[in-house]
Write a protein that holds these residues in place. Structure first.
Motif, PDB file in Angstrom:
ATOM      1  N   THR A  45      56.691  75.461  46.233  1.00 39.93           N
ATOM      2  CA  THR A  45      57.343  76.691  46.698  1.00 39.93           C
ATOM      3  C   THR A  45      57.431  76.747  48.217  1.00 39.93           C
ATOM      4  N   ALA A  46      56.351  76.391  48.898  1.00 42.24           N
ATOM      5  CA  ALA A  46      56.346  76.462  50.367  1.00 42.24           C
ATOM      6  C   ALA A  46      57.374  75.513  50.970  1.00 42.24           C
ATOM      7  N   LEU A  47      57.467  74.306  50.406  1.00 47.96           N
ATOM      8  CA  LEU A  47      58.430  73.333  50.914  1.00 47.96           C
ATOM      9  C   LEU A  47      59.851  73.815  50.666  1.00 47.96           C
ATOM     10  N   ARG A  48      60.096  74.376  49.490  1.00 44.76           N
ATOM     11  CA  ARG A  48      61.434  74.896  49.198  1.00 44.76           C
ATOM     12  C   ARG A  48      61.816  76.009  50.165  1.00 44.76           C
ATOM     13  N   GLU A  49      60.887  76.893  50.436  1.00 42.37           N
ATOM     14  CA  GLU A  49      61.183  77.999  51.341  1.00 42.37           C
ATOM     15  C   GLU A  49      61.441  77.500  52.750  1.00 42.37           C
ATOM     16  N   ARG A  50      60.645  76.507  53.199  1.00 38.04           N
ATOM     17  CA  ARG A  50      60.848  75.990  54.550  1.00 38.04           C
ATOM     18  C   ARG A  50      62.167  75.240  54.654  1.00 38.04           C
ATOM     19  N   LEU A  51      62.520  74.478  53.623  1.00 35.41           N
ATOM     20  CA  LEU A  51      63.793  73.760  53.622  1.00 35.41           C
ATOM     21  C   LEU A  51      64.958  74.735  53.640  1.00 35.41           C
ATOM     22  N   THR A  53      64.891  77.730  54.858  1.00 27.64           N
ATOM     23  CA  THR A  53      64.920  78.369  56.172  1.00 27.64           C
ATOM     24  C   THR A  53      65.584  77.467  57.206  1.00 27.64           C
ATOM     25  N   LEU A  54      65.217  76.184  57.189  1.00 27.09           N
ATOM     26  CA  LEU A  54      65.833  75.244  58.141  1.00 27.09           C
ATOM     27  C   LEU A  54      67.326  75.115  57.898  1.00 27.09           C
ATOM     28  N   ALA A  55      67.726  75.098  56.619  1.00 30.07           N
ATOM     29  CA  ALA A  55      69.153  75.005  56.309  1.00 30.07           C
ATOM     30  C   ALA A  55      69.896  76.250  56.765  1.00 30.07           C
ATOM     31  N   LEU A  57      68.973  78.066  59.413  1.00 30.25           N
ATOM     32  CA  LEU A  57      69.022  77.992  60.872  1.00 30.25           C
ATOM     33  C   LEU A  57      69.970  76.905  61.351  1.00 30.25           C
ATOM     34  N   ARG A  58      70.137  75.836  60.549  1.00 24.98           N
ATOM     35  CA  ARG A  58      71.014  74.723  60.907  1.00 24.98           C
ATOM     36  C   ARG A  58      72.062  74.547  59.809  1.00 24.98           C
ATOM     37  N   PRO A  59      73.025  75.461  59.704  1.00 28.00           N
ATOM     38  CA  PRO A  59      73.948  75.431  58.563  1.00 28.00           C
ATOM     39  C   PRO A  59      74.868  74.219  58.523  1.00 28.00           C
ATOM     40  N   ARG A  60      74.999  73.499  59.625  1.00 22.40           N
ATOM     41  CA  ARG A  60      75.877  72.331  59.640  1.00 22.40           C
ATOM     42  C   ARG A  60      75.093  71.031  59.627  1.00 22.40           C
ATOM     43  N   TRP A  61      73.804  71.073  59.325  1.00 24.02           N
ATOM     44  CA  TRP A  61      72.981  69.868  59.237  1.00 24.02           C
ATOM     45  C   TRP A  61      72.826  69.470  57.780  1.00 24.02           C
ATOM     46  N   GLY A  62      72.926  68.180  57.500  1.00 28.51           N
ATOM     47  CA  GLY A  62      72.713  67.675  56.160  1.00 28.51           C
ATOM     48  C   GLY A  62      71.236  67.452  55.875  1.00 28.51           C
ATOM     49  N   TYR A  63      70.964  66.949  54.663  1.00 27.80           N
ATOM     50  CA  TYR A  63      69.563  66.816  54.257  1.00 27.80           C
ATOM     51  C   TYR A  63      68.821  65.772  55.075  1.00 27.80           C
ATOM     52  N   ARG A  64      69.515  64.766  55.616  1.00 27.46           N
ATOM     53  CA  ARG A  64      68.832  63.727  56.386  1.00 27.46           C
ATOM     54  C   ARG A  64      68.211  64.300  57.653  1.00 27.46           C
ATOM     55  N   ARG A  65      68.960  65.090  58.392  1.00 27.59           N
ATOM     56  CA  ARG A  65      68.402  65.676  59.618  1.00 27.59           C
ATOM     57  C   ARG A  65      67.350  66.727  59.288  1.00 27.59           C
ATOM     58  N   LEU A  66      67.552  67.483  58.218  1.00 25.56           N
ATOM     59  CA  LEU A  66      66.529  68.438  57.814  1.00 25.56           C
ATOM     60  C   LEU A  66      65.243  67.714  57.414  1.00 25.56           C
ATOM     61  N   TYR A  67      65.386  66.567  56.778  1.00 22.63           N
ATOM     62  CA  TYR A  67      64.214  65.760  56.410  1.00 22.63           C
ATOM     63  C   TYR A  67      63.450  65.329  57.658  1.00 22.63           C
ATOM     64  N   LYS A  80      63.797  61.203  49.352  1.00 18.73           N
ATOM     65  CA  LYS A  80      64.286  61.457  48.002  1.00 18.73           C
ATOM     66  C   LYS A  80      63.879  62.850  47.522  1.00 18.73           C
ATOM     67  N   LEU A  81      62.645  63.239  47.824  1.00 13.75           N
ATOM     68  CA  LEU A  81      62.191  64.576  47.435  1.00 13.75           C
ATOM     69  C   LEU A  81      62.992  65.652  48.142  1.00 13.75           C
ATOM     70  N   VAL A  82      63.208  65.464  49.446  1.00 18.65           N
ATOM     71  CA  VAL A  82      63.981  66.448  50.206  1.00 18.65           C
ATOM     72  C   VAL A  82      65.398  66.537  49.659  1.00 18.65           C
ATOM     73  N   TYR A  83      65.978  65.385  49.311  1.00 16.35           N
ATOM     74  CA  TYR A  83      67.343  65.397  48.767  1.00 16.35           C
ATOM     75  C   TYR A  83      67.395  66.139  47.433  1.00 16.35           C
ATOM     76  N   ARG A  84      66.393  65.914  46.561  1.00 14.07           N
ATOM     77  CA  ARG A  84      66.383  66.592  45.266  1.00 14.07           C
ATOM     78  C   ARG A  84      66.275  68.105  45.438  1.00 14.07           C
ATOM     79  N   LEU A  85      65.358  68.546  46.285  1.00 12.18           N
ATOM     80  CA  LEU A  85      65.224  69.975  46.528  1.00 12.18           C
ATOM     81  C   LEU A  85      66.459  70.548  47.213  1.00 12.18           C
ATOM     82  N   TYR A  86      67.045  69.765  48.092  1.00  9.26           N
ATOM     83  CA  TYR A  86      68.267  70.167  48.797  1.00  9.26           C
ATOM     84  C   TYR A  86      69.396  70.428  47.804  1.00  9.26           C
ATOM     85  N   ARG A  87      69.514  69.540  46.801  1.00  8.87           N
ATOM     86  CA  ARG A  87      70.536  69.711  45.766  1.00  8.87           C
ATOM     87  C   ARG A  87      70.213  70.888  44.848  1.00  8.87           C
TER      88      ARG A  87
END
Length: 284
Positions: A45-51, A53-55, A57-67, A80-87
């Motif tokens: 849950t914490a990781l999802r919420e932080r991801l 939030t970052l998305a 704050l950075r609406p034009r950044w893809g999952y690679r930069r957020l990672y 891979k985990l960040v990409y799965r949660l991102y999707r």
């Protein structure tokens, strides 16, 4: 179809048609073991919420930069985990349609050191009341650093000279300046100044902005991540917002061509490298 989509389809068929799970799986060819599988993955849950939030704050950044930002914050995650949660969170960046270049690209010869060649160009936008303003942008072709962005309603050739003279006092000047054939850059004021300062002006061919690729790429990031995402109520507001984005671009935003480092980190690495092939005069 994904496993989750198959499970949803089987559940829907059982509910609407009144069939048993065994019969629906036999008709559709889906395995019952997959239908009854329950994920053992932690919710994170914490990781999802932080991801999320970052998305935001950075609406034009893809999952690679957020990672990369998550890793910098100390999060022990893989891409891979960040990409799965991102999707799963539906955070994909919306693609914007743009015109494609119909000619073969002719890239400039890459510079070999910082402070050797800068590119400069203009980008325009509007305030909330509809009044237009322009931004004069500079980018170091080697470090991708942005030395300055000058914002005003009108920017003449004399104003370009004043900005360059200010940069000369704070960080020095490059050997070459790449620009287009706009009236501000072909003005007598800039020509005289460049001759006196020993700076060579390299004008691209008319109608071929791809020859000023570094400035075009930078301006595209500026428009995509700042201008299109902001609502400017006044000129001072636009200056403050764009300057904040410039600082963020230089010090926070990872750059893929720099090995996922920021321009500031890349320049710091060059300065700290023992036996670096770059002359100290090129590092301000």
């Amino acid at each position: 179809m994904t496993a989750e989509q198959r499970r949803t389809a089987v559940t829907h068929a059982c509910t609407t048609a009144g069939l048993s799970e065994r019969r629906v799986c036999r008709y559709t060819g889906f395995a019952r073991t997959s239908q009854r599988y329950r994920s053992r993955r932690p919710v994170r849950t914490a990781l999802r919420e932080r991801l999320a939030t970052l998305a935001l704050l950075r609406p034009r950044w893809g999952y690679r930069r957020l990672y990369r930002l998550l890793r910098r914050e100390g999060q022990r995650v893989n891409r891979k985990l960040v990409y799965r949660l991102y999707r799963e969170l539906g955070l994909a960046v919306r693609r914007r349609r743009r015109k494609r270049v119909a000619v073969v690209r002719q890239p400039l010869t890459p510079p070999t050191a910082p402070q050797v060649r800068w590119s400069m160009d203009f980008v325009s936008d509007a305030l909330a009341d509809g009044r237009r303003f322009r931004a004069l942008t500079f980018v170091d072709d080697f470090t991708r650093e942005c030395p300055a962005i000058e914002v005003d309603h009108a920017l003449s050739g004399e104003r370009v000279v004043r900005v360059l003279e200010r940069l000369a006092q704070t960080r020095g000047l490059p050997d070459h300046l790449v620009c287009d054939n706009g009236p501000e850059f072909t003005s007598e004021a800039l020509d005289i100044w460049a001759h006196q300062r020993g700076v060579r002006l390299h004008f691209i061919e008319p109608g071929k902005p791809v020859q000023n690729a570094f400035a075009e790429s930078f301006n595209g990031r500026l428009r995509d991540e700042c201008l299109n995402e902001s609502w400017f109520v006044s000129l001072p507001d636009a200056r403050a917002t764009i300057e904040a984005w410039r600082t963020d671009y230089n010090e926070v935003r990872p750059h893929s061509s720099l090995g996922d480092r920021t321009p500031t980190e890349f320049l710091r690495t060059l300065k700290a490298s023992a036996g670096s092939p770059f002359a100290p005069a090129n590092l301000t």
